[in-house]
Design an enzyme around this catalytic site. Structure first.
Site, PDB file in Angstrom:
ATOM      1  N   LYS A  42      17.330 -29.946-105.889  1.00  0.00           N
ATOM      2  CA  LYS A  42      17.270 -28.554-105.165  1.00  0.00           C
ATOM      3  C   LYS A  42      17.014 -27.583-106.383  1.00  0.00           C
ATOM      4  O   LYS A  42      17.846 -27.883-107.564  1.00  0.00           O
ATOM      5  CB  LYS A  42      18.730 -29.057-104.040  1.00  0.00           C
ATOM      6  CG  LYS A  42      19.070 -27.738-103.832  1.00  0.00           C
ATOM      7  CD  LYS A  42      20.278 -26.517-103.781  1.00  0.00           C
ATOM      8  CE  LYS A  42      20.911 -26.615-104.725  1.00  0.00           C
ATOM      9  NZ  LYS A  42      22.431 -26.055-105.097  1.00  0.00           N
TER      10      LYS A  42
ATOM     11  N   ASN B 221      26.496 -29.751-111.049  1.00  0.00           N
ATOM     12  CA  ASN B 221      26.516 -28.540-110.631  1.00  0.00           C
ATOM     13  C   ASN B 221      27.328 -27.792-109.609  1.00  0.00           C
ATOM     14  O   ASN B 221      27.212 -26.715-109.678  1.00  0.00           O
ATOM     15  CB  ASN B 221      25.002 -28.557-109.923  1.00  0.00           C
ATOM     16  CG  ASN B 221      24.886 -29.145-108.566  1.00  0.00           C
ATOM     17  OD1 ASN B 221      25.378 -29.786-108.126  1.00  0.00           O
ATOM     18  ND2 ASN B 221      24.263 -27.554-107.402  1.00  0.00           N
TER      19      ASN B 221
ATOM     20  N   ALA C  31      16.665 -43.356-114.150  1.00  0.00           N
ATOM     21  CA  ALA C  31      18.167 -44.274-113.238  1.00  0.00           C
ATOM     22  C   ALA C  31      19.397 -43.772-112.881  1.00  0.00           C
ATOM     23  O   ALA C  31      19.924 -43.600-113.724  1.00  0.00           O
ATOM     24  CB  ALA C  31      17.714 -45.246-112.323  1.00  0.00           C
TER      25      ALA C  31
ATOM     26  N   LEU D 170       3.757 -10.706 -69.453  1.00  0.00           N
ATOM     27  CA  LEU D 170       4.631 -11.174 -68.508  1.00  0.00           C
ATOM     28  C   LEU D 170       5.328 -12.143 -68.628  1.00  0.00           C
ATOM     29  O   LEU D 170       4.483 -13.402 -68.819  1.00  0.00           O
ATOM     30  CB  LEU D 170       3.435 -11.110 -66.672  1.00  0.00           C
ATOM     31  CG  LEU D 170       2.923 -10.035 -66.567  1.00  0.00           C
ATOM     32  CD1 LEU D 170       2.400 -10.195 -64.945  1.00  0.00           C
ATOM     33  CD2 LEU D 170       3.142  -8.825 -66.817  1.00  0.00           C
ATOM     34  N   ALA D 171       6.565 -12.196 -69.179  1.00  0.00           N
ATOM     35  CA  ALA D 171       7.061 -13.226 -69.471  1.00  0.00           C
ATOM     36  C   ALA D 171       8.560 -13.161 -68.471  1.00  0.00           C
ATOM     37  O   ALA D 171      10.189 -12.673 -69.057  1.00  0.00           O
ATOM     38  CB  ALA D 171       7.839 -12.917 -70.582  1.00  0.00           C
TER      39      ALA D 171
ATOM     40  N   ARG E   9      11.112 -25.312 -63.419  1.00  0.00           N
ATOM     41  CA  ARG E   9      11.093 -26.532 -63.543  1.00  0.00           C
ATOM     42  C   ARG E   9      10.999 -26.685 -64.429  1.00  0.00           C
ATOM     43  O   ARG E   9      10.829 -27.988 -64.465  1.00  0.00           O
ATOM     44  CB  ARG E   9       9.100 -26.803 -62.687  1.00  0.00           C
ATOM     45  CG  ARG E   9       9.474 -27.069 -61.680  1.00  0.00           C
ATOM     46  CD  ARG E   9       7.723 -26.719 -60.990  1.00  0.00           C
ATOM     47  NE  ARG E   9       7.134 -25.863 -60.901  1.00  0.00           N
ATOM     48  CZ  ARG E   9       5.624 -25.498 -60.464  1.00  0.00           C
ATOM     49  NH1 ARG E   9       4.925 -27.190 -61.436  1.00  0.00           N
ATOM     50  NH2 ARG E   9       5.349 -24.726 -61.093  1.00  0.00           N
TER      51      ARG E   9
ATOM     52  N   GLN F 129      12.208  -6.299 -65.982  1.00  0.00           N
ATOM     53  CA  GLN F 129      12.074  -6.353 -64.646  1.00  0.00           C
ATOM     54  C   GLN F 129      13.054  -6.855 -64.030  1.00  0.00           C
ATOM     55  O   GLN F 129      13.490  -7.803 -64.256  1.00  0.00           O
ATOM     56  CB  GLN F 129      10.571  -7.300 -64.388  1.00  0.00           C
ATOM     57  CG  GLN F 129      10.284  -7.462 -62.519  1.00  0.00           C
ATOM     58  CD  GLN F 129       8.779  -8.264 -62.209  1.00  0.00           C
ATOM     59  OE1 GLN F 129       9.018  -9.172 -63.205  1.00  0.00           O
ATOM     60  NE2 GLN F 129       8.588  -8.071 -61.368  1.00  0.00           N
TER      61      GLN F 129
ATOM     62  N   TYR G 242      -0.192 -13.817 -70.575  1.00  0.00           N
ATOM     63  CA  TYR G 242       1.294 -14.181 -70.256  1.00  0.00           C
ATOM     64  C   TYR G 242       2.055 -14.968 -71.682  1.00  0.00           C
ATOM     65  O   TYR G 242       1.301 -15.491 -71.924  1.00  0.00           O
ATOM     66  CB  TYR G 242       0.473 -14.803 -69.010  1.00  0.00           C
ATOM     67  CG  TYR G 242      -0.042 -14.239 -67.605  1.00  0.00           C
ATOM     68  CD1 TYR G 242       0.596 -13.251 -66.483  1.00  0.00           C
ATOM     69  CD2 TYR G 242      -1.497 -14.374 -67.582  1.00  0.00           C
ATOM     70  CE1 TYR G 242       0.311 -13.099 -65.676  1.00  0.00           C
ATOM     71  CE2 TYR G 242      -1.736 -12.581 -67.339  1.00  0.00           C
ATOM     72  CZ  TYR G 242      -1.278 -12.460 -65.891  1.00  0.00           C
ATOM     73  OH  TYR G 242      -1.815 -12.155 -64.907  1.00  0.00           O
TER      74      TYR G 242
HETATM   75  C1  UD1 Z   1      -0.707 -15.799 -60.636  1.00  0.00           C
HETATM   76  C2  UD1 Z   1      -2.927 -14.858 -60.157  1.00  0.00           C
HETATM   77  C3  UD1 Z   1      -3.108 -16.395 -59.832  1.00  0.00           C
HETATM   78  C4  UD1 Z   1      -3.844 -16.724 -60.939  1.00  0.00           C
HETATM   79  C5  UD1 Z   1      -2.692 -17.553 -60.913  1.00  0.00           C
HETATM   80  C6  UD1 Z   1      -2.932 -18.289 -62.684  1.00  0.00           C
HETATM   81  C7  UD1 Z   1      -1.318 -12.780 -59.476  1.00  0.00           C
HETATM   82  C8  UD1 Z   1      -0.871 -12.569 -57.727  1.00  0.00           C
HETATM   83  N1  UD1 Z   1      -1.800 -14.522 -59.205  1.00  0.00           N
HETATM   84  O1  UD1 Z   1      -0.273 -16.684 -59.652  1.00  0.00           O
HETATM   85  O2  UD1 Z   1      -4.513 -15.472 -58.885  1.00  0.00           O
HETATM   86  O3  UD1 Z   1      -4.473 -17.969 -60.603  1.00  0.00           O
HETATM   87  O4  UD1 Z   1      -1.642 -17.129 -61.971  1.00  0.00           O
HETATM   88  O5  UD1 Z   1      -2.148 -18.943 -63.103  1.00  0.00           O
HETATM   89  O6  UD1 Z   1      -0.808 -12.436 -60.141  1.00  0.00           O
HETATM   90  N2  UD1 Z   1       6.238 -12.931 -63.989  1.00  0.00           N
HETATM   91  C9  UD1 Z   1       7.141 -12.172 -63.868  1.00  0.00           C
HETATM   92  N3  UD1 Z   1       7.129 -11.386 -63.115  1.00  0.00           N
HETATM   93  C10 UD1 Z   1       6.986 -11.300 -61.506  1.00  0.00           C
HETATM   94  C11 UD1 Z   1       5.628 -12.475 -60.709  1.00  0.00           C
HETATM   95  C12 UD1 Z   1       5.298 -13.084 -62.568  1.00  0.00           C
HETATM   96  O7  UD1 Z   1       6.466 -11.876 -64.768  1.00  0.00           O
HETATM   97  O8  UD1 Z   1       7.329 -10.995 -60.687  1.00  0.00           O
HETATM   98  C13 UD1 Z   1       5.575 -13.584 -64.016  1.00  0.00           C
HETATM   99  C14 UD1 Z   1       5.595 -15.575 -64.486  1.00  0.00           C
HETATM  100  O9  UD1 Z   1       6.171 -15.400 -65.439  1.00  0.00           O
HETATM  101  C15 UD1 Z   1       4.212 -15.950 -64.792  1.00  0.00           C
HETATM  102  C16 UD1 Z   1       2.944 -14.755 -64.678  1.00  0.00           C
HETATM  103  O10 UD1 Z   1       3.895 -13.813 -64.236  1.00  0.00           O
HETATM  104  O11 UD1 Z   1       4.338 -16.222 -66.673  1.00  0.00           O
HETATM  105  C17 UD1 Z   1       2.328 -15.274 -63.132  1.00  0.00           C
HETATM  106  O12 UD1 Z   1       3.259 -15.583 -62.516  1.00  0.00           O
HETATM  107  P1  UD1 Z   1       3.221 -16.567 -61.227  1.00  0.00           P
HETATM  108  O13 UD1 Z   1       4.100 -16.037 -60.482  1.00  0.00           O
HETATM  109  O14 UD1 Z   1       3.130 -17.839 -61.903  1.00  0.00           O
HETATM  110  O15 UD1 Z   1       1.744 -16.711 -60.365  1.00  0.00           O
HETATM  111  P2  UD1 Z   1       0.853 -17.530 -59.483  1.00  0.00           P
HETATM  112  O16 UD1 Z   1       1.552 -17.526 -58.564  1.00  0.00           O
HETATM  113  O17 UD1 Z   1       0.157 -18.928 -60.527  1.00  0.00           O
END
Ligand code: UD1
Ligand code: CA
Length: 455
Positions: free
Chosen positions: A348, A383, A377, A8-9, A15, A73, A99
């Protein structure tokens, strides 16, 4: 069992306060997502699916490879929704969720987790923390069986006191995933489709949720801001430092040492403070690296010495050779055994044979230098004529006087000597002396100008 990985990215990473998508921020010289892909590949999955959203095009461009499938997504509607975008492509028996902003996860930990997955069981990576604020909490029954994950924002006070948190990393039997994800709802405090709701569904369907924990909580730490990014960086560096020390490397200060690539090291190596190693660096036994050196894509053979403030890129240092202080070796610099390169020398694409010496203030580009030859020296190889590069060939046991300009293409044969201050534009035959400078004139009776005092 066949395996696919979903990373998931898609998140924005507000922030970070950055134009760069969060997962492209670097840790140890590689992007966070790069680290995750690197670890995922070590599990030999059929394919790796990367769910992208914010900065999708920039992310995709960085990682073109056959084993990667990028899935868009459009809107970030939650982690469950994110995984669902990859569903049409998933065919493997096991699916592992990772992640893009959790870069330090260890392959060993993931292997332990994957061992837990069967058609009747899924593997969940959890972490026990003194303060689990923000994390989804692992809800267990009286027999310690996992029942569900409750997100922090949805949790009751009692549930918030649970110290076992969800890392988000999860391995599930692929066949079940479509059914579970199809049943997710966003009826929760955040209005998101939570991947974590899959756990309760699995339990309902009679599956067992087996948990594993990482050896080190930093493995599952994500980076949401630059402070956390710096913490991950230092943790990574200390881990690399410990690995090298275990091989027999003395680090004068592991807190002032950085690896941005892959380093192999032999025994009794000494590395002083503020050394940065980049790319592929091979360090053999008894190498000594002084303070403030940057060494990139290079091989340092046994007993070679690099003195302070040297910059070495794409070079090979032969056994017992020594370089620096303040030397710059650019790509294609090859030093055979016991070559000496002193201060303010730039090389080089230069090959220096055994025992050659280039002591001070010299530039050698596109050059070959024979064994035992000494370069005075202030010598430079001319070159480049503004359009083409030309070679300078210098034989064995040659003595190049100080402050020579060697205008390439030019051959200086073995045993030749060139006089100090020469501009060498023609080949020098073996064992001859070349004098390529104006003859000195002394002017008798010459008067030095004198200042006239104005008062
Ligand atoms: C999520 C978990 C939580 C866990 C925590 C650990 C869920 C609902 N919750 O919460 O239980 O303790 O991670 O850090 O899964 N992302 C997407 N698409 C989306 C939403 C998120 O790609 O629609 C990616 C975000 O970029 C991120 C990761 O998923 O890398 C986690 O998403 P984030 O919203 O940070 O989840 P948390 O609220 O931290
Ligand atoms: Ca998070």
């Amino acid at each position: 069992m066949s395996l696919e990985v979903v990373i998931l990215a898609a998140g924005q990473g507000t922030r970070m306060c950055s134009a760069l998508p969060k997962v492209l921020h670097p840790v140890a010289g590689d992007s966070m997502l790069g680290h995750v892909i690197h670890s995922a590949r070590k599990l030999n999955p059929q394919r790796i699916h990367v769910v992208i959203g914010h900065g999708a095009d920039i992310v995709r461009e960085q990682f073109v490879a056959d084993d990667l499938n990028f899935v868009l997504q459009d809107k970030q509607l939650g982690t469950g929704h994110a995984v669902a975008q990859a569903l049409p492509y998933l065919t493997a028996e096991n699916v592992l969720i990772l992640y893009g902003d959790v870069p330090l996860i260890e392959v060993n930990t993931l292997q332990r987790l994957l061992k837990k997955v069967t058609p009747d069981q899924l593997g969940l990576l959890t972490v026990t923390l003194a303060d689990a604020t923000g994390y989804g909490r692992i809800v267990r029954d009286s027999k310690h069986r996992v029942l569900a994950i409750v997100e922090h924002k949805d949790a009751t006070e009692a549930q918030r006191s649970i110290t076992e948190g969800n890392t988000g990393i999860l391995a599930v039997p692929g066949k079940r995933l479509a059914d579970w994800l199809g049943r997710l709802s966003n009826n929760n405090v955040q209005g998101e489709y939570y991947l974590t709701d899959v756990i309760a569904m699995a339990v309902d369907d009679g599956l067992v949720v087996a948990t594993e924990q990482p050896l080190d909580a930093m493995e599952v730490q994500g980076a949401n801001d630059r402070k956390q990014l710096a913490e991950l960086e230092r943790h990574y560096q200390l881990r690399e430092g410990r690995r090298l020390m275990a091989l027999g490397v003395t680090l004068r200060d592991p807190a002032r040492f950085d690896v941005r690539g892959e380093v192999t090291a032999g025994r009794d190596v000494v590395i002083d403070v503020n050394v940065v190693l980049e790319g592929r660096v091979i360090i053999e036994d008894n190498v000594n690296i002084g303070p403030n050196c940057v060494i990139k894509n290079s091989t340092l053979r046994k007993g070679s010495v690099i003195k302070a403030n040297s910059h070495i890129d794409g070079a090979v240092l032969g056994e017992g050779s020594d370089v620096g202080p303040f030397a710059r070796l650019r790509p294609g610099s090859v030093l055979e055994a016991r070559v000496h390169v002193g201060n303010f020398v730039e090389l080089k694409n230069a090959h220096l044979s055994e025992g050659a010496k280039v002591g001070h203030l010299t530039y050698l580009g596109d050059a070959q230098v024979g064994a035992r030859t000494n370069i005075g020296a202030g010598t430079i190889t001319c070159n480049y004529d503004g359009v083409n590069k030309h070679k300078t060939l210098i034989g064995e046991d040659v003595f190049i006087g100080s402050n020579n300009s060697l205008v390439a293409p030019v051959d200086i044969f073995s045993g030749a000597t060139t006089a100090a201050g020469s501009t060498i534009t023609q080949n020098v035959p073996a064992d001859q002396l070349a004098v390529g400078r104006a003859r000195q004139r002394n002017i008798d009776g010459w008067k030095r100008p004198v200042k006239i005092k104005k008062d």
